[in-house]
Each structure stands twice: as C-alpha cells, then as structure tokens.
Write a protein that holds these residues in place. Structure first.
Motif, mmCIF file in Angstrom:
data_model
loop_
_atom_site.group_PDB
_atom_site.id
_atom_site.type_symbol
_atom_site.label_atom_id
_atom_site.label_comp_id
_atom_site.label_asym_id
_atom_site.label_seq_id
_atom_site.Cartn_x
_atom_site.Cartn_y
_atom_site.Cartn_z
ATOM 1 N N THR A 103 43.773 51.119 47.546
ATOM 2 C CA THR A 103 42.419 51.483 47.940
ATOM 3 C C THR A 103 41.678 50.284 48.522
ATOM 4 N N HIS A 104 41.935 49.101 47.979
ATOM 5 C CA HIS A 104 41.148 47.919 48.337
ATOM 6 C C HIS A 104 41.834 46.942 49.293
ATOM 7 N N TYR A 105 43.129 47.087 49.504
ATOM 8 C CA TYR A 105 43.848 46.126 50.345
ATOM 9 C C TYR A 105 44.745 46.855 51.338
ATOM 10 N N THR A 106 45.036 46.204 52.456
ATOM 11 C CA THR A 106 45.962 46.781 53.424
ATOM 12 C C THR A 106 47.396 46.605 52.934
ATOM 13 N N LYS A 107 48.267 47.459 53.432
ATOM 14 C CA LYS A 107 49.683 47.371 53.072
ATOM 15 C C LYS A 107 50.252 46.014 53.482
ATOM 16 N N GLU A 108 49.875 45.543 54.674
ATOM 17 C CA GLU A 108 50.375 44.256 55.172
ATOM 18 C C GLU A 108 49.976 43.115 54.241
ATOM 19 N N TYR A 109 48.735 43.140 53.782
ATOM 20 C CA TYR A 109 48.249 42.099 52.874
ATOM 21 C C TYR A 109 49.010 42.144 51.555
ATOM 22 N N LEU A 110 49.202 43.338 50.999
ATOM 23 C CA LEU A 110 49.866 43.481 49.705
ATOM 24 C C LEU A 110 51.339 43.104 49.749
ATOM 25 N N GLU A 111 51.996 43.346 50.892
ATOM 26 C CA GLU A 111 53.435 43.097 50.976
ATOM 27 C C GLU A 111 53.771 41.665 51.384
ATOM 28 N N GLU A 112 52.775 40.860 51.702
ATOM 29 C CA GLU A 112 53.031 39.458 52.058
ATOM 30 C C GLU A 112 53.460 38.673 50.820
ATOM 31 N N TYR A 113 54.463 37.808 51.008
ATOM 32 C CA TYR A 113 54.970 37.015 49.889
ATOM 33 C C TYR A 113 54.140 35.761 49.680
ATOM 34 N N ILE A 114 53.850 35.497 48.421
ATOM 35 C CA ILE A 114 53.224 34.256 47.971
ATOM 36 C C ILE A 114 54.234 33.664 46.996
ATOM 37 N N GLY A 115 54.966 32.684 47.442
ATOM 38 C CA GLY A 115 56.068 32.179 46.619
ATOM 39 C C GLY A 115 57.150 33.235 46.555
ATOM 40 N N SER A 116 57.587 33.561 45.344
ATOM 41 C CA SER A 116 58.684 34.524 45.187
ATOM 42 C C SER A 116 58.194 35.960 44.936
ATOM 43 N N ASN A 117 56.872 36.167 44.895
ATOM 44 C CA ASN A 117 56.326 37.500 44.633
ATOM 45 C C ASN A 117 55.414 37.959 45.765
ATOM 46 N N THR A 118 55.315 39.277 45.906
ATOM 47 C CA THR A 118 54.353 39.809 46.865
ATOM 48 C C THR A 118 52.962 39.755 46.247
ATOM 49 N N ARG A 119 51.967 39.807 47.124
ATOM 50 C CA ARG A 119 50.588 39.856 46.618
ATOM 51 C C ARG A 119 50.393 41.090 45.735
ATOM 52 N N ARG A 120 51.032 42.203 46.111
ATOM 53 C CA ARG A 120 50.925 43.415 45.300
ATOM 54 C C ARG A 120 51.348 43.127 43.862
ATOM 55 N N THR A 121 52.475 42.470 43.680
ATOM 56 C CA THR A 121 52.971 42.153 42.344
ATOM 57 C C THR A 121 52.008 41.231 41.604
ATOM 58 N N ILE A 122 51.540 40.219 42.285
ATOM 59 C CA ILE A 122 50.624 39.250 41.663
ATOM 60 C C ILE A 122 49.317 39.931 41.253
ATOM 61 N N LEU A 123 48.738 40.707 42.169
ATOM 62 C CA LEU A 123 47.473 41.372 41.867
ATOM 63 C C LEU A 123 47.642 42.441 40.792
ATOM 64 N N TYR A 124 48.736 43.177 40.838
ATOM 65 C CA TYR A 124 48.973 44.199 39.819
ATOM 66 C C TYR A 124 49.124 43.554 38.448
ATOM 67 N N GLN A 125 49.893 42.477 38.375
ATOM 68 C CA GLN A 125 50.085 41.807 37.087
ATOM 69 C C GLN A 125 48.766 41.276 36.549
ATOM 70 N N ALA A 126 47.922 40.749 37.436
ATOM 71 C CA ALA A 126 46.614 40.251 37.001
ATOM 72 C C ALA A 126 45.752 41.409 36.498
ATOM 73 N N ARG A 127 45.771 42.530 37.193
ATOM 74 C CA ARG A 127 44.993 43.702 36.781
ATOM 75 C C ARG A 127 45.567 44.308 35.514
#
Length: 134
Positions: A103-127
């Motif tokens: 709802t809050h982020y684009t697919k491209e933003y969420l699927e970008e890798y930051i280190g070994s994880n995608t932003r989606r994974t990082i943000l989901y784990q934080a949430r």
C-alpha cells in the motif's frame, strides 16, 4: 498501530481533538516547543497542531498527508483493487503488515536489495517485530 479503539460517534474522533491531545501531552511533559513529524493521518493532525499553536512548533515535517475527505480516496484500478481484496482477506496482523507494504511502497522499491535482503524483507521484519509489542 491498529490496536486503538474507535469512538462510536465521529465527532469524538477528529484531527482537532487529536491535535489538542498532543498539545496537552506537550504541556504535561513541560515541552514549550517541539519539532513535529506527521505521517498520513498524523500529518493531518500535525497540520492542525501547527495551526492551533504555531508558537510551539520549531519545525514541521509532513509525509503522505492529505486534506482528507474524498480527495484522499485512491484511484480505482486493478492494483488498488487487488491490494484492497488482499487486505480484506488478511486474517492476522502479520498478513495485514505484508499487505501494508504494498500500500505504501512501489514494487520496485520493495524488491531492491539492501545488502543480502530486499527492502520488503527488511521493512516487513521491522514491522513484524512491533506486532508483539503491547
């Protein structure tokens, strides 16, 4: 997030009332001035806060704010409908957190890798980590 009650009467649930709650909290804490950040509905509340007590606001940062009303309804397209259906079908806070990302982020933003994880994974784990908080 999402665990607060909602008053039965709409007039008990306005951004002005919530801004006045923030003012009361600032007064209780002894804060004469503050830097204020608001996101989404918080941005609407922060705007009211700044309008009511501009002398108490050192800086104001707004993210994803709207004027409310019909202007804030999302456009009805396939993607929006899909997200709405997924949210309605989500039965657990974890499932709703996952839909919330779309709802809050684009697919491209969420699927970008930051280190070994995608932003989606990082943000989901934080949430997800906050879901166990009272």
């Amino acid at each position: 997030m999402g665990r607060s009650s909602v008053p039965i009467t709409k007039s008990e649930y306005t951004t002005t009332i919530m801004a006045k709650d923030a003012i009361a909290l600032m007064d209780h804490m002894g804060w004469r001035k503050a830097h204020v950040f608001g996101h989404s509905m918080g941005a609407m509340i922060a705007c009211k806060l700044a309008a009511i007590v501009p002398n108490k606001i050192l800086s104001l940062v707004l993210l994803n704010g709207t004027g409310g009303g019909f202007e804030c309804f999302p456009k009805l397209d396939r993607q929006t409908s899909s997200i709405a259906i997924r949210f309605l079908r989500a039965k657990t806070p974890e499932q709703r957190a996952a839909v919330d990302l779309d709802t809050h982020y684009t697919k491209e933003y969420l699927e970008e890798y930051i280190g070994s994880n995608t932003r989606r994974t990082i943000l989901y784990q934080a949430r997800y980590a906050t879901l166990d908080q009272p």
